[in-house]
Design an enzyme around this catalytic site. Structure first.
Site, short mmCIF file in Angstrom:
data_model
loop_
_atom_site.label_atom_id
_atom_site.label_comp_id
_atom_site.label_asym_id
_atom_site.label_seq_id
_atom_site.Cartn_x
_atom_site.Cartn_y
_atom_site.Cartn_z
CG ASP A 512 -6.98 -2.73 -1.62
OD1 ASP A 512 -7.30 -2.18 -0.59
OD2 ASP A 512 -6.46 -2.27 -2.65
CG ASP A 514 -7.75 -6.18 -4.81
OD1 ASP A 514 -6.53 -6.50 -4.33
OD2 ASP A 514 -7.82 -5.04 -5.32
#
Ligand code: 1YM
Length: 653
Positions: A512, A514
């Site tokens: 991801d 993030d």
């Protein structure tokens, strides 16, 4: 010995410049960013040679707004007299004849050659223009141009605008100044990378003790840059630089410089409490990340001297204990630099030294130097510190309870667990196959359904793999996620690593966008760098990029991979658009995942490269190691992570 009376007659003439324009790749490898920098290194190499032979003390590189770059040294200046055979000046020969140069004359003592060494004429052939000034009491000038000749219907390459002229203008300076503009008709990109150039010049300054190298970037008024690299400690300073922020086992580093059978050998060594081995070798100032005979000779010498010392050492209580070479190299940071004639490069990327004479010379010279150090009483504590470190390594190795499991894991035969997790592909042609290492089970599930089953394998990771930077190999291998990855790739790790057994051409990390994803990416890259370095060096590792946004209306959908692209996507879709922000891979259904991230025709991904192995090593230590202060400083100094070509910047930390 350096030949002072060298003159133009000694230059050998081989071939004209047209060939270079026709097939630039043959001379500089590629017409991409590497090739672009290569033509700069050709000029820098000549200046470095002049310094290495003792005639120049300072080199200055300047990047200009018009896309040109200049290199200046304060050496003797390229010969200006008329070359008899060619009937033109030495300067003209150097810039218009392929392979012209003292370095191709065997009578002439010079260590140049290797990766670069195609000569300054190649730089001229691939430039829009090139200007030379030679300072020898007066200022000499010459200019070359490349242009399309409409009558002859062909490109003219690096043609002299006029012969070399003596401007008669008096000067106290001595040396050579070369400025050129790479031709945009030749190169895919003509933008020099300040990062690439600064790294290389810094490395050259470390490798050439006392040489001053100044780099100035005048391209952007808002980003003026000027830095001077000068290391009076040479390789010692290099090792200290690499070990910054690490706990050192002894200080200052061990250092020696000597000559054996016509080969110059120089090395510096310092151990830290880390568990990794960071040895960087060079031949004629050129990095040899694949190692080779000089490195083999060096390691063998260290093993022999240390084994002999250990057998008589009171620190080694258990006399049945057998050390392995790797025990003496745990936590070792070392630079080995050799300078020799007639180098032969081997290996996948032609960065491995092949000359057998280098092994013998480096081995015996290193043994001699280390033994001489041992004779000096005050050095005993240094060798004792190395023994203590090696004892720890050997004990950990021997104490590994599941030695069998480890060797199995090393070779990747952890089949039972693997079968449950890995969705393999049906093709058996490794060169066409890819494996996606995917963060999380739900994204893994979508990927399994959405992929091209023939060529794409999916390996979902449930937990976070272990940070390889802080652990010994035994512990790293106890980590199930790591074992499964090794099993899937098929290559084995460390000394057992064999790229020929790689099951997939592309190893794609898909996490991801993030903080958690960034952490997983950096942990995986650290593992690959420490235990499967060739995998990265040979360009098999990629970072997949899932989109951040979906912009859509009834029948149109656009994906945006960063905030810049978002506006473009909105403009494309037009009024009445809807916006979805993806928080993670898991939010995408199989079809969306295929469209945006898996489909080779549409996906965005970056190849992880190692431009500079020593820098990458230091960076990983900083980002993944224990030195919290160093990590904070690094991150605050590099708040802007849009550098294109370096190792960790791809991680997106
Ligand atoms: C900014 C680039 O090219 N410096 C430079 C090049 C040469 C010499 C000195 C030089 C070398 C020798 C003798 C020798 C070169 N000369 C030749 C050739 N800086 C830069 N500085 N005299 C001067 O090698 O013995 C090639 S490079 F072939 F003409 F001798």
């Amino acid at each position: 010995m350096p030949n002072n009376d060298y003159n133009t007659q000694d230059i050998k003439i081989l071939e004209g410049l047209e060939a270079v324009r026709v097939r630039p790749g043959m001379y500089i490898g590629s017409t991409g960013t590497r090739g672009l920098h290569h033509i700069l290194w050709e000029i820098v190499d000549n200046a470095i040679d002049e310094a290495a032979n003792g005639f120049a003390q300072k080199i200055e590189v300047v990047l200009y707004k018009d896309g040109s770059v200049s290199v200046e040294d304060d050496g003797r200046g390229i010969p200006t007299d008329i070359h008899k055979q060619a009937g033109v000046s030495g300067v003209q020969v150097v810039f218009t004849k392929l392979h012209a140069g003292g370095k191709f004359n065997n009578d002439n003592y010079s260590y140049s050659g290797g990766l670069h060494g195609v000569g300054a004429s190649v730089t001229n052939a691939l430039s829009e223009w090139l200007k030379v000034e030679v300072y020898k009491k007066t200022v000499y000038k010459m200019e070359f141009r490349s242009y399309y000749d409409a009558q002859k219907k062909k490109m003219i390459s690096g043609e002299p605008v006029a012969p070399l002229i003596d401007t008669k203008q008096k000067t106290d300076k001595h040396g050579t100044f070369v400025r050129f503009k790479p031709d945009a008709k030749v190169f895919e990109t003509v933008e020099f990378s300040l990062e690439t150039i600064a790294k290389r010049l810094k490395e050259l300054a470390f490798l050439n003790k006392g040489l001053t190298i100044k780099l100035t970037d005048l391209r952007d008024d808002d980003k003026f840059y000027s830095k001077t690299f000068k290391y009076d400690g040479g390789l010692v300073d290099y090792v200290l630089y690499l070990n910054e922020g690490k706990q050192k086992m002894f200080d200052p580093p061990i250092y020696a410089k000597t000559e054996k059978d016509g080969i110059l050998i120089e090395f510096a060594i310092q151990h830290t409490d880390s568990y990794t081995e960071s040895i960087f070798s060079f031949v004629n100032n050129i990095p040899t990340p694949e190692g080779g005979t000089h490195e083999v000779g060096f390691k063998s010498a260290v093993t022999k001297v240390m084994n002999a010392y250990a057998s008589g050492s009171s620190l080694v209580k258990d006399k049945t204990l057998k050390f392995e070479g790797e025990d003496f190299r745990e936590g070792m940071t070392a630079i080995i630099s050799v300078k020799m004639k007639n180098v032969e490069f081997e290996g996948q990327t032609k960065t491995k030294l092949g000359n057998p004479e280098a092994k013998a010379a480096v081995e015996s010279a290193t043994i001699e130097e280390l033994e001489n150090m041992l004779k000096v009483k005050k050095n005993k504590s240094v060798f004792d510190a190395m023994i203590s470190k090696a004892l720890g390594a050997a004990k950990a190795r021997n104490a590994a309870k599941h030695a069998k499991d480890i060797s199995r894991a090393k070779n990747g035969a952890d089949n039972a667990r693997l079968i449950g997790k890995l969705a393999s592909c049906s093709s058996r042609k490794a060169e066409l196959n890819e494996i996606f290492i995917v963060e999380g089970d739900s994204a893994g599930g979508s990927a399994k359904q959405g992929r091209d089953r023939q060529h794409q394998a999916i390996l979902p990771l449930r937990g976070k793999p272990l940070n390889a930077e802080k652990k010994r190999i035994e512990e790293v291998l106890n980590n199930e996620e790591i074992r499964i990855i090794i099993g899937a790739l098929g290559t084995g790790i460390g000394n057992d690593f064999n790229i020929a057994n790689l099951n997939y051409d592309k190893v794609i990390i898909l996490a991801d966008a993030d903080q958690d994803g960034a952490h997983i990416r950096s942990i995986l890259l650290t593992f690959f760098f420490r235990y499967m370095k060739e995998l990265v060096q040979e360009g098999h590792v990629y970072i997949g990029m899932p989109p951040l946004y979906k912009v859509y209306k009834k029948d149109v959908t656009e994906y945006a991979y960063d905030d810049n692209e978002l506006q473009k996507a909105i403009d494309k879709v037009g009024k009445g658009y809807k916006l979805q922000r993806y928080k993670g891979l898991g939010e995408m259904n199989p079809e969306q995942l295929w469209d945006t991230t898996l489909d080779p025709k549409k996906r965005v991904m970056t190849q992880v490269t190692i431009e500079d192995a020593a820098e990458a090593d230091k960076l990983i230590t900083t980002l993944m190691g224990d030195d919290i202060e160093g990590r904070k400083n690094y991150i605050s100094e590099h708040a802007n992570f849009n550098k294109e070509d370096s190792f960790m910047s791809k991680v997106g930390l």
